[in-house]
Design an enzyme around this catalytic site. Structure first.
Site, PDB file in Angstrom:
ATOM      1  N   PRO A  18       9.457  -1.931  -7.881  1.00 25.83           N
ATOM      2  CA  PRO A  18      10.504  -2.607  -7.103  1.00 25.83           C
ATOM      3  C   PRO A  18      10.417  -2.294  -5.615  1.00 25.83           C
ATOM      4  CG  PRO A  18      11.422  -0.680  -8.231  1.00 25.83           C
ATOM      5  CD  PRO A  18       9.988  -0.802  -8.680  1.00 25.83           C
ATOM      6  N   ASP A  77      -1.673  -2.485  -4.416  1.00 26.00           N
ATOM      7  CA  ASP A  77      -2.728  -1.696  -5.049  1.00 26.00           C
ATOM      8  C   ASP A  77      -2.258  -0.293  -5.449  1.00 26.00           C
ATOM      9  OD1 ASP A  77      -4.902  -3.628  -4.849  1.00 26.00           O
ATOM     10  OD2 ASP A  77      -4.699  -3.366  -2.694  1.00 26.00           O
ATOM     11  N   GLU A  82      -2.016   4.435  -9.454  1.00 25.98           N
ATOM     12  CA  GLU A  82      -1.325   5.353 -10.371  1.00 25.98           C
ATOM     13  C   GLU A  82      -1.782   5.143 -11.810  1.00 25.98           C
ATOM     14  OE1 GLU A  82       2.832   5.844 -10.647  1.00 25.98           O
ATOM     15  OE2 GLU A  82       3.139   5.856  -8.484  1.00 25.98           O
ATOM     16  N   SER A 108       2.092  -4.960  -0.157  1.00 25.90           N
ATOM     17  CA  SER A 108       1.604  -5.284   1.182  1.00 25.90           C
ATOM     18  C   SER A 108       0.086  -5.218   1.223  1.00 25.90           C
ATOM     19  CB  SER A 108       2.233  -4.372   2.232  1.00 25.90           C
ATOM     20  OG  SER A 108       2.412  -3.081   1.755  1.00 25.90           O
ATOM     21  N   GLY A 109      -0.504  -4.389   0.365  1.00 26.58           N
ATOM     22  CA  GLY A 109      -1.960  -4.375   0.274  1.00 26.58           C
ATOM     23  C   GLY A 109      -2.339  -4.896  -1.103  1.00 26.58           C
ATOM     24  N   ASP A 174      -3.298   2.632   7.412  1.00 31.08           N
ATOM     25  CA  ASP A 174      -2.775   2.555   6.034  1.00 31.08           C
ATOM     26  C   ASP A 174      -1.550   3.458   5.864  1.00 31.08           C
ATOM     27  OD1 ASP A 174      -4.130   0.811   4.413  1.00 31.08           O
ATOM     28  OD2 ASP A 174      -5.762   2.198   3.959  1.00 31.08           O
ATOM     29  N   ARG A 181       6.799  -0.939   5.685  1.00 31.97           N
ATOM     30  CA  ARG A 181       6.461  -1.640   4.443  1.00 31.97           C
ATOM     31  C   ARG A 181       7.188  -2.971   4.303  1.00 31.97           C
ATOM     32  NH1 ARG A 181       5.864   2.238   0.199  1.00 31.97           N
ATOM     33  NH2 ARG A 181       3.669   1.897   0.539  1.00 31.97           N
ATOM     34  N   ASP A 375      -7.915   4.300  -1.674  1.00 25.46           N
ATOM     35  CA  ASP A 375      -7.140   3.089  -2.004  1.00 25.46           C
ATOM     36  C   ASP A 375      -5.860   2.989  -1.175  1.00 25.46           C
ATOM     37  OD1 ASP A 375      -9.147   2.836  -3.821  1.00 25.46           O
ATOM     38  OD2 ASP A 375      -7.878   2.750  -5.595  1.00 25.46           O
TER      39      ASP A 375
HETATM   40  P1  ADP Z   1       2.440  -1.566  -1.154  1.00 28.36           P
HETATM   41  O1  ADP Z   1       1.270  -2.490  -1.295  1.00 28.36           O
HETATM   42  O2  ADP Z   1       3.589  -2.198  -0.476  1.00 28.36           O
HETATM   43  O3  ADP Z   1       2.026  -0.252  -0.572  1.00 28.36           O
HETATM   44  P2  ADP Z   1       2.305  -0.491  -3.797  1.00 28.36           P
HETATM   45  O4  ADP Z   1       2.477  -1.210  -5.066  1.00 28.36           O
HETATM   46  O5  ADP Z   1       0.945  -0.178  -3.360  1.00 28.36           O
HETATM   47  O6  ADP Z   1       2.981  -1.301  -2.624  1.00 28.36           O
HETATM   48  O7  ADP Z   1       3.173   0.812  -3.952  1.00 28.36           O
HETATM   49  C1  ADP Z   1       3.423   1.711  -2.937  1.00 28.36           C
HETATM   50  C2  ADP Z   1       3.824   3.039  -3.526  1.00 28.36           C
HETATM   51  O8  ADP Z   1       5.033   2.942  -4.258  1.00 28.36           O
HETATM   52  C3  ADP Z   1       2.809   3.597  -4.495  1.00 28.36           C
HETATM   53  O9  ADP Z   1       2.321   4.775  -3.954  1.00 28.36           O
HETATM   54  C4  ADP Z   1       3.601   3.871  -5.777  1.00 28.36           C
HETATM   55  O10 ADP Z   1       3.248   5.114  -6.324  1.00 28.36           O
HETATM   56  C5  ADP Z   1       5.015   3.927  -5.287  1.00 28.36           C
HETATM   57  N1  ADP Z   1       6.044   3.581  -6.266  1.00 28.36           N
HETATM   58  C6  ADP Z   1       5.902   3.044  -7.500  1.00 28.36           C
HETATM   59  N2  ADP Z   1       7.116   2.830  -8.076  1.00 28.36           N
HETATM   60  C7  ADP Z   1       8.032   3.240  -7.170  1.00 28.36           C
HETATM   61  C8  ADP Z   1       9.474   3.278  -7.170  1.00 28.36           C
HETATM   62  N3  ADP Z   1      10.192   2.820  -8.196  1.00 28.36           N
HETATM   63  N4  ADP Z   1      10.099   3.778  -6.074  1.00 28.36           N
HETATM   64  C9  ADP Z   1       9.387   4.198  -5.003  1.00 28.36           C
HETATM   65  N5  ADP Z   1       8.027   4.188  -4.932  1.00 28.36           N
HETATM   66  C10 ADP Z   1       7.366   3.718  -6.017  1.00 28.36           C
HETATM   67 MG    MG Z   2      -0.360   0.425  -1.312  1.00 26.54          MG
END
Ligand code: ADP
Ligand code: MG
Length: 403
Positions: A18, A77, A82, A108-109, A174, A181, A375
């Protein structure tokens, strides 16, 4: 790990972050993905991640994998990172990493989703409608191998990457743009300009193990000052020192490793205590503006690092930019990301490698505080070993719409 069940009998596990990108992943799921799954009669279990690390923890739980046909990640990504690290931390990691995964871009990525679309020849369609196009993969069920990379930091943490490795400019962008974000992919552009104005230099050594004999083919002479390229003389110990690699016993943080696993997986990089000193390796030393490497064509929807990269070519493409370049040259590099033509710039050196070792000089007190990323996620700053795992995972890849 059971055999593949892509027939639709087993449900999909859908993980939604989310907090991805502008925070609309759940909305995208309900609006676009759920209707597609319903129409196809495909059952699914929806999990909205509670926090960072939630997906990693879930993937570590062995029995759960027998319940699903694939894990679908609706996010950027970072959430897939994870998932793969969770799978790698399992005792049955070899089979677990081959468990089908899928990514629907909502962050965003979205580098992997873009690279998959490029590989399937549906890039322009994807750019117009990334979620809808990626969703197709969930019903077409076409599996494609993708390369992974294993990255070990000096604190013995191991990370599995599928996209990029960075040190210097783009790595700093990054990490430092994470505060923006909510802007989606625009955060990278904005922060690139900030970093360009306040350009940083990093001193260190980079050892590269090229893919074949013709591989050391930087497009031109390196333009940095004070650098050197060396080739070594002695055979390195191809077997990692296992005790050394294992780290603290019972370590179970992201990618905490067991002894046998590291022995099996990391065979090209010499142990930490040994110099990289083998004729197969080349060493670059001096000041750098950036070292950025990627396994795939795109590191985000609009940033193409290696137009010719395939998903499973066993190759990491490393871009090296030496200190001494002007801001204008760096700007040209960043602008070329749009078209994937950086390799044509005379001041960019591109290496195709199977492994690398980075040795950044220690940070001086009050000195530049940069980042090392895998990544797009920050890992410990310091020495790093990296090896490509050819075709280490499998993704569901959307194909052209037959209609
Ligand atoms: P973005 O492309 O915007 O960076 P990502 O899907 O790559 O988005 O996620 C960014 C980070 O959010 C990841 O490092 C992930 O571990 C973390 N994340 C996953 N679930 C949650 C959550 N519920 N609350 C906060 N961060 C989270
Ligand atoms: Mg990311």
């Amino acid at each position: 790990m059971g055999s593949d069940d892509l027939s639709g009998r087993k449900p999909l596990l859908v993980l939604v972050n989310p907090k991805s990108g502008p925070g609309n992943a759940l909305m995208l799921f309900h609006r676009y993905i759920a209707p597609v799954l319903c129409r196809a009669g495909q059952q699914y279990e929806l999990v909205v991640t509670a926090c960072a690390g939630d997906a990693l923890y879930r993937m570590q739980h062995e029995t759960l994998l027998t319940r699903w046909s694939a894990v679908v990640v609706v996010s950027g990504d970072g959430l897939l990172f994870e998932v793969l690290n969770g799978l790698f931390s399992r005792p049955d990691y070899e089979a677990a990493l081959k468990f089908p995964v899928s990514i629907v871009p909502a962050g965003s990525g979205n580098g992997l989703a873009t690279s998959i679309a490029v590989a399937s020849g549906i890039h322009s369609e994807f750019v117009r409608n990334p979620v809808v196009v990626s969703c197709r993969a969930l019903t077409q069920r076409c599996l494609s191998p993708v390369d992974l990379m294993l990255v070990q930091t000096a604190d013995q943490q191991v990370h599995v990457g599928f996209l990029s490795f960075g040190w210097g400019l783009l790595a700093d962008v990054d990490i430092e743009s994470e505060r923006l974000r909510s802007l989606g992919e625009a955060r990278f552009t904005l922060w690139s300009l900030v970093r360009l104005i306040k350009l940083r230099k990093y001193r260190g050594r980079l050892h590269l193990l090229p893919v074949s004999d013709d591989m050391h083919s930087p497009q031109t002479e390196l333009s940095g000052k004070g650098g050197r390229i060396t080739t070594g003389k002695f055979a390195c110990d191809k077997q990692l020192n296992v005790e050394e690699a294992a780290g603290p016993r019972g370590s179970s943080t992201c990618g905490g490793v067991e002894t046998e696993k590291m022995k099996k997986c990391m065979r090209l990089c010499p142990r930490w205590s040994d110099e990289v000193d083998h004729p197969d390796w080349i060493t670059l030393e001096g000041e750098f503006l950036q070292v950025y490497a990627s396994l795939v064509s795109h590191i985000s929807v609009s940033a193409c690092l290696n137009a010719g990269a395939r998903l499973a070519d066993g190759t990491l493409y490393v871009h090296v930019l030496r200190a001494g370049l002007s801001r204008y040259q760096m700007l040209r590099y960043l602008l070329a990301l749009d078209s994937g033509t950086q390799h044509l710039l005379p001041f960019v050196s591109v290496y195709r490698v199977r492994a690398l070792r980075l040795e950044p000089a220690p940070r001086a007190p009050g000195g530049v505080c940069g980042h090392v990323t895998v990544d797009g996620e920050r890992v410990q700053y310091g020495d790093v070993k990296l090896e490509v795992i050819p075709a280490g995972a499998r993704v569901l890849a959307a194909q052209a719409d037959p209609q």
